[in-house]
Write a protein that holds these residues in place. Structure first.
Motif, PDB file in Angstrom:
ATOM      1  N   SER A 111       0.850  -1.196   0.000  1.00 55.60           N
ATOM      2  CA  SER A 111       0.000   0.000   0.000  1.00 55.60           C
ATOM      3  C   SER A 111       0.879   1.237   0.000  1.00 55.60           C
ATOM      4  O   SER A 111       2.001   1.230   0.543  1.00 55.60           O
ATOM      5  CB  SER A 111      -0.917   0.033   1.229  1.00 55.60           C
ATOM      6  OG  SER A 111      -1.910  -0.962   1.144  1.00 55.60           O
ATOM      7  N   ASP A 126     -17.655   3.726   1.383  1.00 48.41           N
ATOM      8  CA  ASP A 126     -17.686   3.594   2.846  1.00 48.41           C
ATOM      9  C   ASP A 126     -16.297   3.250   3.386  1.00 48.41           C
ATOM     10  O   ASP A 126     -15.875   3.762   4.440  1.00 48.41           O
ATOM     11  CB  ASP A 126     -18.682   2.502   3.262  1.00 48.41           C
ATOM     12  CG  ASP A 126     -20.129   2.922   3.068  1.00 48.41           C
ATOM     13  OD1 ASP A 126     -20.387   4.134   2.921  1.00 48.41           O
ATOM     14  OD2 ASP A 126     -21.001   2.032   3.062  1.00 48.41           O
ATOM     15  N   LYS A 127     -15.588   2.394   2.676  1.00 42.49           N
ATOM     16  CA  LYS A 127     -14.253   1.972   3.118  1.00 42.49           C
ATOM     17  C   LYS A 127     -13.290   3.149   3.129  1.00 42.49           C
ATOM     18  O   LYS A 127     -12.495   3.310   4.061  1.00 42.49           O
ATOM     19  CB  LYS A 127     -13.744   0.861   2.187  1.00 42.49           C
ATOM     20  CG  LYS A 127     -12.438   0.211   2.605  1.00 42.49           C
ATOM     21  CD  LYS A 127     -12.109  -0.953   1.680  1.00 42.49           C
ATOM     22  CE  LYS A 127     -10.823  -1.656   2.095  1.00 42.49           C
ATOM     23  NZ  LYS A 127     -10.511  -2.800   1.186  1.00 42.49           N
ATOM     24  N   TRP A 128     -13.374   3.994   2.111  1.00 41.30           N
ATOM     25  CA  TRP A 128     -12.459   5.156   2.063  1.00 41.30           C
ATOM     26  C   TRP A 128     -12.870   6.224   3.079  1.00 41.30           C
ATOM     27  O   TRP A 128     -12.008   6.889   3.658  1.00 41.30           O
ATOM     28  CB  TRP A 128     -12.378   5.698   0.636  1.00 41.30           C
ATOM     29  CG  TRP A 128     -11.059   5.313   0.027  1.00 41.30           C
ATOM     30  CD1 TRP A 128      -9.967   6.121  -0.151  1.00 41.30           C
ATOM     31  CD2 TRP A 128     -10.661   4.003  -0.422  1.00 41.30           C
ATOM     32  NE1 TRP A 128      -8.929   5.397  -0.685  1.00 41.30           N
ATOM     33  CE2 TRP A 128      -9.322   4.103  -0.866  1.00 41.30           C
ATOM     34  CE3 TRP A 128     -11.296   2.775  -0.488  1.00 41.30           C
ATOM     35  CZ2 TRP A 128      -8.610   3.018  -1.373  1.00 41.30           C
ATOM     36  CZ3 TRP A 128     -10.599   1.684  -0.996  1.00 41.30           C
ATOM     37  CH2 TRP A 128      -9.280   1.803  -1.424  1.00 41.30           C
ATOM     38  N   HIS A 129     -14.145   6.379   3.310  1.00 46.38           N
ATOM     39  CA  HIS A 129     -14.554   7.279   4.396  1.00 46.38           C
ATOM     40  C   HIS A 129     -13.968   6.809   5.721  1.00 46.38           C
ATOM     41  O   HIS A 129     -13.506   7.627   6.539  1.00 46.38           O
ATOM     42  CB  HIS A 129     -16.082   7.332   4.491  1.00 46.38           C
ATOM     43  CG  HIS A 129     -16.714   8.366   3.613  1.00 46.38           C
ATOM     44  ND1 HIS A 129     -16.435   9.711   3.727  1.00 46.38           N
ATOM     45  CD2 HIS A 129     -17.629   8.255   2.611  1.00 46.38           C
ATOM     46  CE1 HIS A 129     -17.142  10.386   2.837  1.00 46.38           C
ATOM     47  NE2 HIS A 129     -17.874   9.522   2.132  1.00 46.38           N
ATOM     48  N   ALA A 130     -13.988   5.515   5.962  1.00 47.39           N
ATOM     49  CA  ALA A 130     -13.459   4.989   7.224  1.00 47.39           C
ATOM     50  C   ALA A 130     -11.958   5.255   7.352  1.00 47.39           C
ATOM     51  O   ALA A 130     -11.451   5.499   8.459  1.00 47.39           O
ATOM     52  CB  ALA A 130     -13.740   3.487   7.319  1.00 47.39           C
ATOM     53  N   LYS A 131     -11.241   5.237   6.237  1.00 48.81           N
ATOM     54  CA  LYS A 131      -9.812   5.525   6.274  1.00 48.81           C
ATOM     55  C   LYS A 131      -9.538   6.992   6.596  1.00 48.81           C
ATOM     56  O   LYS A 131      -8.607   7.320   7.330  1.00 48.81           O
ATOM     57  CB  LYS A 131      -9.164   5.206   4.915  1.00 48.81           C
ATOM     58  CG  LYS A 131      -9.115   3.743   4.538  1.00 48.81           C
ATOM     59  CD  LYS A 131      -8.383   3.584   3.197  1.00 48.81           C
ATOM     60  CE  LYS A 131      -8.356   2.129   2.745  1.00 48.81           C
ATOM     61  NZ  LYS A 131      -7.446   1.903   1.605  1.00 48.81           N
ATOM     62  N   ALA A 166     -19.886   0.331  -1.179  1.00 48.91           N
ATOM     63  CA  ALA A 166     -19.067  -0.285  -0.135  1.00 48.91           C
ATOM     64  C   ALA A 166     -17.646   0.262  -0.197  1.00 48.91           C
ATOM     65  O   ALA A 166     -17.002   0.484   0.849  1.00 48.91           O
ATOM     66  CB  ALA A 166     -19.060  -1.803  -0.289  1.00 48.91           C
ATOM     67  N   THR A 167     -17.151   0.512  -1.409  1.00 50.83           N
ATOM     68  CA  THR A 167     -15.822   1.110  -1.574  1.00 50.83           C
ATOM     69  C   THR A 167     -15.787   2.506  -0.978  1.00 50.83           C
ATOM     70  O   THR A 167     -14.840   2.876  -0.266  1.00 50.83           O
ATOM     71  CB  THR A 167     -15.458   1.165  -3.065  1.00 50.83           C
ATOM     72  OG1 THR A 167     -15.418  -0.165  -3.586  1.00 50.83           O
ATOM     73  CG2 THR A 167     -14.114   1.834  -3.271  1.00 50.83           C
ATOM     74  N   THR A 215     -16.539  -5.926  -6.170  1.00 51.62           N
ATOM     75  CA  THR A 215     -17.087  -5.198  -5.019  1.00 51.62           C
ATOM     76  C   THR A 215     -17.966  -4.058  -5.515  1.00 51.62           C
ATOM     77  O   THR A 215     -17.956  -3.702  -6.691  1.00 51.62           O
ATOM     78  CB  THR A 215     -15.969  -4.628  -4.130  1.00 51.62           C
ATOM     79  OG1 THR A 215     -15.219  -3.656  -4.884  1.00 51.62           O
ATOM     80  CG2 THR A 215     -15.025  -5.739  -3.667  1.00 51.62           C
ATOM     81  N   GLN A 267     -12.317   0.880  -6.318  1.00 55.30           N
ATOM     82  CA  GLN A 267     -13.179  -0.296  -6.392  1.00 55.30           C
ATOM     83  C   GLN A 267     -12.364  -1.512  -6.829  1.00 55.30           C
ATOM     84  O   GLN A 267     -11.718  -1.494  -7.870  1.00 55.30           O
ATOM     85  CB  GLN A 267     -14.318  -0.080  -7.396  1.00 55.30           C
ATOM     86  CG  GLN A 267     -15.265  -1.282  -7.509  1.00 55.30           C
ATOM     87  CD  GLN A 267     -16.064  -1.300  -8.802  1.00 55.30           C
ATOM     88  OE1 GLN A 267     -15.644  -0.750  -9.811  1.00 55.30           O
ATOM     89  NE2 GLN A 267     -17.224  -1.941  -8.766  1.00 55.30           N
ATOM     90  N   ALA A 311     -11.090   6.654  -4.224  1.00 54.45           N
ATOM     91  CA  ALA A 311     -11.611   5.418  -3.642  1.00 54.45           C
ATOM     92  C   ALA A 311     -11.531   4.340  -4.718  1.00 54.45           C
ATOM     93  O   ALA A 311     -12.008   4.534  -5.835  1.00 54.45           O
ATOM     94  CB  ALA A 311     -13.052   5.608  -3.183  1.00 54.45           C
TER      95      ALA A 311
END
Length: 462
Positions: free
Chosen positions: A71, A108-113, A105-106, A101, A97, A95
């Protein structure tokens, strides 16, 4: 109240000797120089001899991006802090994808990061790598969530690559709402053949990353993307344009009145394939896609910035450490993680263009601040110094001298692509929505100050 006195305010439309008043998170007034002296202020910043700029907007970054089993080295916390050090107060990240997927959902994953970790404001583009009926429907939901630019790839078969038919479908979907499709324009199918041939012949050094991705294949893919966008009536934004071949295609389309736009990056203006050819695997530090080109391309890129055929300068900041990450490709250049660090140095490097007479002061601000804001639906909240705009403000000393180096930069990466390069000009103070982030050469910001930006449509569409 913050008063910024005695500076030279630089916007995309010109320069003005003025004082700037900040009330809370926004600019409350831009006054003739000296007019703010009687205004009560909690903080007074003396900008004598300095530029007062709108905060930089970098619309192409990759924080915490997975690539080839690793990463990118900057997190949203370290990357946005480094951006602030360099006078950038907004990033728009990608973000990503993964195949199989969903876009939502992608997202949401980047918001969480990012949420709670950024010291400056941020938005997202969406990378669309899996075009299907569900994905196409989700594009509308992304737009409703403030993400209305979708990046696609003509490169990286098996990972991000989309066929011309898939690209056309996504462009038709984007066109229905006015959303922009961003394109990584390289002919990945042909490139993969050249890569396989090079490795089979024992040509495995980093320079072959550049030699197997010739500029002709960037030009061809750019022309093809422009044609598909014309058929779909879709706004098109070519990312990280590096070659005169691609620039000619963009210029022709823009001359014909098509909604086609392009960015370039500092590495293509200042570095070249000679850096990829550095001995002892040092060239791996400069592996990015598209690759660094022969220096003969640089004059056309600078000219494109002056003529607005190149509208934006972003960084494509995607840092991988030399040790343990770039080294994954020792003996096989195709396994070197693609990407270079740069988010901290964009404003300084483009200021060298001003010093050298390649750009005017207003054009510097236009390509680094104002056009990115308008291109991606953030203007006039971002990208200018005006009453009512967010108080994203940079105090810049045009006479300061510094030397770029990994020993002094703030990006979370163990090398500098510009190691030892002397530059004229330096950031002194940075405000993000009225809050000091850099103050007299010290970081005073905090993770979590940065807010997510829901963006509007491209404001240049005709």
């Amino acid at each position: 109240m913050i008063a910024i006195n005695n500076g030279l305010v630089v916007t995309a439309t010109g320069t003005l000797e003025a004082d700037v008043l900040v009330d809370g998170e926004t600019i409350s007034a831009v006054l003739a120089r000296g007019s703010a002296r009687g205004v009560p202020a909690d903080t007074v910043i003396d900008a004598t001899g300095k530029y007062v700029l709108p905060g930089g907007i970098d619309v192409h970054t990759h924080m915490e991006m997975p690539f080839g089993g690793t990463s990118s080295a900057d997190t949203f916390e370290t990357g946005t802090r480094a951006a602030a050090w360099g006078g950038t107060t907004t990033i728009v990240d990608f973000a990503v994808q993964a195949k199989g997927t969903s876009l939502l959902a992608t997202l949401d994953k980047w918001h969480a990061k990012a949420d709670g970790n950024c010291s400056i404001d941020y938005g997202f583009h969406m990378i669309v790598s899996d075009v299907n009926e569900t994905t196409l429907k989700e594009m509308d939901a992304c737009i409703a969530a403030g993400v209305n630019s979708f990046k696609m790839f003509m490169a990286y078969p098996g990972v991000f690559y989309a066929t011309d038919g898939e690209i056309l479908l996504a462009m038709q979907k984007a066109a229905a709402s006015g959303a922009t499709v961003m394109m990584h324009a390289e002919n990945g199918i042909a490139i993969d053949q050249l890569v396989a041939q090079a490795i089979a012949a024992g040509n495995t050094d980093p320079v072959y990353h550049g030699l197997t991705r010739p500029p002709e294949l960037e030009g061809e893919a750019t022309s093809r993307a422009i044609t598909l966008a014309a058929v779909a009536h879709c706004p098109l934004y070519i990312v990280h344009l590096s070659a005169s071949h691609a620039l000619a295609a963009v210029a022709e389309a823009r001359g014909a009145g098509q909604n086609v736009f392009a960015e370039t990056c500092p590495q293509y203006l200042y570095l070249s394939i000679d850096d990829l050819a550095r001995p002892d695997f040092e060239g791996a530090k400069f592996v990015c896609s598209p690759p660094l080109r022969p220096s003969s391309h640089q004059d056309s890129l600078w000219r494109g910035l002056r003529t607005n055929d190149l509208s934006v300068v972003s960084t494509d900041h995607c840092p991988f450490c030399f040790k343990d990450q770039k080294e994954l490709g020792r003996g096989d250049f195709s396994k070197i993680p693609n990407g270079m660090p740069g988010v901290e140095h964009r404003m300084d490097l483009l200021h060298q263009g001003v010093v050298a007479g390649q750009l005017t002061l207003p054009r510097w601000v236009e390509v680094c601040c104002t056009t990115p804001a308008r291109m991606f639906g953030l203007y006039p909240r971002k990208g200018t110094i005006a009453a009512g705009a967010d108080a994203d403000i940079v105090i810049y000393d045009p006479a300061a001298r510094q030397t770029l180096s990994a020993s002094t930069h703030h990006m979370n990466v163990d090398y500098s692509a510009y190691e030892g390069m002397p530059v004229t000009g330096a950031v002194v103070n940075v405000l993000s929505r009225g809050r000091p982030v850099i103050a007299d050469g010290a970081y005073v910001g905090s993770a979590g100050h940065g807010q997510f930006l829901a963006r509007g449509l491209n404001q240049y569409l005709v």
